[in-house]
Scaffold this motif. Structure first.
Motif, PDB file in Angstrom:
ATOM      1  N   UNK A  23      -5.663   7.524  -7.083  1.00 52.10           N
ATOM      2  CA  UNK A  23      -4.241   7.600  -7.407  1.00 52.10           C
ATOM      3  C   UNK A  23      -3.399   7.599  -6.137  1.00 52.10           C
ATOM      4  N   UNK A  24      -3.827   8.380  -5.143  1.00 49.12           N
ATOM      5  CA  UNK A  24      -3.102   8.415  -3.875  1.00 49.12           C
ATOM      6  C   UNK A  24      -3.092   7.038  -3.224  1.00 49.12           C
ATOM      7  N   UNK A  25      -4.213   6.371  -3.242  1.00 48.55           N
ATOM      8  CA  UNK A  25      -4.320   5.032  -2.661  1.00 48.55           C
ATOM      9  C   UNK A  25      -3.371   4.067  -3.356  1.00 48.55           C
ATOM     10  N   UNK A  26      -3.341   4.128  -4.689  1.00 54.40           N
ATOM     11  CA  UNK A  26      -2.470   3.227  -5.448  1.00 54.40           C
ATOM     12  C   UNK A  26      -1.008   3.449  -5.086  1.00 54.40           C
ATOM     13  N   UNK A  27      -0.598   4.697  -5.005  1.00 56.19           N
ATOM     14  CA  UNK A  27       0.795   5.004  -4.685  1.00 56.19           C
ATOM     15  C   UNK A  27       1.142   4.547  -3.270  1.00 56.19           C
ATOM     16  N   UNK A  28       0.261   4.824  -2.323  1.00 52.63           N
ATOM     17  CA  UNK A  28       0.513   4.452  -0.935  1.00 52.63           C
ATOM     18  C   UNK A  28       0.614   2.941  -0.755  1.00 52.63           C
ATOM     19  N   UNK A  29      -0.067   2.209  -1.596  1.00 56.28           N
ATOM     20  CA  UNK A  29      -0.028   0.747  -1.514  1.00 56.28           C
ATOM     21  C   UNK A  29       1.252   0.164  -2.108  1.00 56.28           C
ATOM     22  N   UNK A  30       2.010   0.991  -2.855  1.00 57.37           N
ATOM     23  CA  UNK A  30       3.181   0.456  -3.546  1.00 57.37           C
ATOM     24  C   UNK A  30       4.515   0.982  -3.025  1.00 57.37           C
ATOM     25  N   UNK A  31       4.564   2.227  -2.520  1.00 58.62           N
ATOM     26  CA  UNK A  31       5.857   2.761  -2.073  1.00 58.62           C
ATOM     27  C   UNK A  31       6.313   2.065  -0.789  1.00 58.62           C
ATOM     28  N   UNK A  42       7.652  11.256  18.707  1.00 57.63           N
ATOM     29  CA  UNK A  42       7.031  10.191  19.487  1.00 57.63           C
ATOM     30  C   UNK A  42       5.524  10.104  19.240  1.00 57.63           C
ATOM     31  N   UNK A  43       4.982  11.082  18.510  1.00 54.68           N
ATOM     32  CA  UNK A  43       3.554  11.093  18.247  1.00 54.68           C
ATOM     33  C   UNK A  43       3.297  10.882  16.756  1.00 54.68           C
ATOM     34  N   UNK A  44       2.304  10.058  16.439  1.00 48.92           N
ATOM     35  CA  UNK A  44       1.940   9.812  15.046  1.00 48.92           C
ATOM     36  C   UNK A  44       1.286  11.059  14.462  1.00 48.92           C
ATOM     37  N   UNK A  45       1.692  11.426  13.258  1.00 49.97           N
ATOM     38  CA  UNK A  45       1.094  12.597  12.618  1.00 49.97           C
ATOM     39  C   UNK A  45      -0.340  12.290  12.205  1.00 49.97           C
ATOM     40  N   UNK A  46      -1.170  13.323  12.154  1.00 52.30           N
ATOM     41  CA  UNK A  46      -2.565  13.145  11.761  1.00 52.30           C
ATOM     42  C   UNK A  46      -2.667  12.664  10.324  1.00 52.30           C
ATOM     43  N   UNK A  47      -1.824  13.209   9.437  1.00 54.42           N
ATOM     44  CA  UNK A  47      -1.848  12.783   8.037  1.00 54.42           C
ATOM     45  C   UNK A  47      -1.546  11.291   7.922  1.00 54.42           C
ATOM     46  N   UNK A  48      -0.602  10.823   8.709  1.00 52.70           N
ATOM     47  CA  UNK A  48      -0.243   9.405   8.685  1.00 52.70           C
ATOM     48  C   UNK A  48      -1.380   8.547   9.214  1.00 52.70           C
ATOM     49  N   UNK A  49      -2.037   9.022  10.257  1.00 56.25           N
ATOM     50  CA  UNK A  49      -3.172   8.289  10.820  1.00 56.25           C
ATOM     51  C   UNK A  49      -4.294   8.158   9.797  1.00 56.25           C
ATOM     52  N   UNK A  50      -4.528   9.217   9.025  1.00 58.66           N
ATOM     53  CA  UNK A  50      -5.593   9.210   8.022  1.00 58.66           C
ATOM     54  C   UNK A  50      -5.333   8.156   6.942  1.00 58.66           C
ATOM     55  N   UNK A  51      -4.069   8.043   6.503  1.00 61.72           N
ATOM     56  CA  UNK A  51      -3.768   7.126   5.397  1.00 61.72           C
ATOM     57  C   UNK A  51      -3.420   5.722   5.857  1.00 61.72           C
ATOM     58  N   UNK A  52      -3.361   5.487   7.156  1.00 63.60           N
ATOM     59  CA  UNK A  52      -2.928   4.175   7.646  1.00 63.60           C
ATOM     60  C   UNK A  52      -3.710   2.998   7.065  1.00 63.60           C
ATOM     61  N   UNK A  53      -5.026   3.141   6.797  1.00 63.10           N
ATOM     62  CA  UNK A  53      -5.735   2.001   6.198  1.00 63.10           C
ATOM     63  C   UNK A  53      -5.267   1.664   4.788  1.00 63.10           C
TER      64      UNK A  53
END
Length: 245
Positions: A23-31, A42-53
């Motif tokens: 579900x998280x993947x689906x939402x991230x692919x659409x928003x 100036x630094x990328x958050x760890x949470x953002x780095x995790x979901x970047x793919x």
């Protein structure tokens, strides 16, 4: 009246990009807009780095800056600014996601954002997508149950040192100690005084580079505990398995 967007709070797990839900993947692919908390824009958050793919290549990445302070006035100003930034997107009719480590309902920055957003605009639609917590991932790495049969489990913050841990250890069979970094030595002393040091394992940066696990929690095998350090203490039969690490 134009329909407002929905804010999705997405738990991204402790570090492994494969530990997010479908579900998280689906939402991230659409928003089109993705918010993440950071203390340094100036630094990328760890949470953002995790979901970047999993992100849509056209997504706008919008950092929300929260200072590392306990000053209530500064924090309130930061939450207000963050909430208004999020609402500017939602009020335009656009859905957005806020990504957070672990689970949005477990020691998450999202709690404060949620509270502030709904105080400003109570009608805003918010959906929370749960994530795997660091202590769930740690138990899986250790190959031990957090609880079994009629055992009890308590999740305790170590942010105030050993006092709460001492109280909890007298009432519950199994302990997860989060936020152990700042008062790590005090927590270790507390567990030693309770006779629970040999029942405890420390897990550092589970699912991330530099992950380490040790049952020698007093010396950490020459490594320093990091911000992402937790401890699991067990009184039952599975305590024997902890000593193999």
């Amino acid at each position: 009246m134009k329909k407002k967007g929905t804010l999705y709070a997405i738990g991204v797990g402790p570090g492994d990009p494969e530990l997010i839900t479908l579900k998280a993947k689906r939402i991230l692919e659409t928003v089109k807009s993705v918010f993440s908390a950071t203390s340094n824009p100036k630094k990328e958050s760890l949470a953002l780095k995790i979901v970047s793919p999993h992100l849509n290549h056209h997504s706008k990445i919008l950092p929300l800056v929260f200072p590392m302070t306990r000053d209530e006035k500064s924090l309130e100003c930061a939450w207000q600014a963050a909430a208004k930034k999020v609402l500017s997107v939602l009020d335009a009719g656009e859905d957005a996601a806020f990504v957070t480590l672990g689970d949005p309902c477990t020691y998450s920055t999202f709690t404060y954002l949620h509270r502030t957003v709904t105080e400003i605009e109570p009608e805003i639609e918010i959906e929370i997508v749960p994530g795997i917590t660091s202590f769930q991932a740690a138990a899986a790495r250790l190959k031990i149950p957090l609880t079994e049969a009629e055992e009890s489990l308590v999740v305790v913050s170590g942010a105030k040192g050993g006092m709460e841990i001492s109280r909890a250890a007298k009432k519950f069979d199994n302990l997860v100690i989060m936020k152990a970094y700042r008062h790590y030595d005090e927590i270790v002393r507390c567990l030693d005084e309770l006779g629970l040091l040999d029942n405890t394992v420390a897990v550092r940066r589970v699912g991330l580079s530099g992950e380490s696990i040790t049952s020698k929690v007093a010396d950490w095998n020459g490594n320093e505990p990091s911000y992402f350090t937790l401890l699991i203490t067990k009184k039952g039969e599975t305590k024997k398995k902890l000593q193999n690490h």
